[in-house]
Design an enzyme around this catalytic site. Sequence first.
Site, PDB file in Angstrom:
ATOM      1  N   LEU A  58     -74.910  -7.652  65.091  1.00 32.07           N
ATOM      2  CA  LEU A  58     -74.834  -7.528  66.534  1.00 32.07           C
ATOM      3  C   LEU A  58     -75.839  -6.445  66.920  1.00 32.07           C
ATOM      4  O   LEU A  58     -75.926  -5.412  66.248  1.00 32.07           O
ATOM      5  CB  LEU A  58     -73.428  -7.116  66.991  1.00 32.07           C
ATOM      6  N   ASP A  59     -76.601  -6.683  67.996  1.00 29.02           N
ATOM      7  CA  ASP A  59     -77.586  -5.695  68.421  1.00 29.02           C
ATOM      8  C   ASP A  59     -76.915  -4.354  68.695  1.00 29.02           C
ATOM      9  O   ASP A  59     -75.707  -4.284  68.957  1.00 29.02           O
ATOM     10  CB  ASP A  59     -78.292  -6.166  69.697  1.00 29.02           C
ATOM     11  N   LYS A  60     -77.702  -3.310  68.678  1.00 33.64           N
ATOM     12  CA  LYS A  60     -77.179  -1.956  68.879  1.00 33.64           C
ATOM     13  C   LYS A  60     -76.409  -1.831  70.191  1.00 33.64           C
ATOM     14  O   LYS A  60     -75.377  -1.161  70.260  1.00 33.64           O
ATOM     15  CB  LYS A  60     -78.337  -0.947  68.850  1.00 33.64           C
ATOM     16  N   HIS A 119     -81.999 -11.373  68.490  1.00 33.80           N
ATOM     17  CA  HIS A 119     -81.814 -11.218  69.941  1.00 33.80           C
ATOM     18  C   HIS A 119     -81.670 -12.571  70.637  1.00 33.80           C
ATOM     19  O   HIS A 119     -82.140 -12.755  71.765  1.00 33.80           O
ATOM     20  CB  HIS A 119     -82.989 -10.465  70.564  1.00 33.80           C
TER      21      HIS A 119
END
Length: 239
Positions: free
Chosen positions: A102-104, A190
């Site tokens: 999961l992205d930051k 993303h």
Amino acid sequence: MRLDKFLADVGLGSRKEVKQLIKKNLVKVNGSLAKDGKIQVNEKTDVITFDEEPLVYQRFFYYMLHKPQGVISATEDKRDETVLDLLADTDFRDDLFPVGRLDKDTEGLLLLTNDGQLAHQLLSPKKHVDKEYFAKIEGVVTEEDIRCFKKGFPLSNGEMVKPSQLFIESVDEVKQCSTIRLIIQEGKFHQVKRMFEAVDKKVTYLKRLRMGSLVLDERLELGEYRQLTDAELNSLKPE
């Protein structure tokens, strides 16, 4: 199995490290001091103790984490806090890893485990595992967007994304914003953000709700985690 493998599997250290524990006379098998890590033990019937404390064998570990923003999906990082840093010392193991990323700045469901086979089952594109997200969008999401997502389309760099299911939760025509749910079966870099950029919209908030049959436990606060239940684990594993 060999004693040194048993000790390593329960988290006492690497094979090399547990051999030192045996040499220090800290390990007993059925009440007798163990002298060699190569001896065979039965993890179900033998009583194995470390420093007089009985050890319960568990090879694989599964934790559901409600990932907060600002934490990266990695096992270690020199700059940022990782999802493994959120684990208590009693739960941390060197062999744990996040299943997928999961992205930051993305919140939500993340599975932590040391079961590589299960991770492959969940991440392999050939398995067609659903990943469901909730998002807030800058822009008005339309029925045309739904049709576009349903067919699959190229991203700005020409890379194709497979068909997905887009659901409009709400639209604010005045503020020009929307909330949606999206179900995809891929995990490109993303991806959700790039999909909406391709239709001239922007994701301002993103949260993963589900991965396959595993649904985020909303009772978990951001940064909290718990072990999977037997029912959850059984539902994830193939027949």
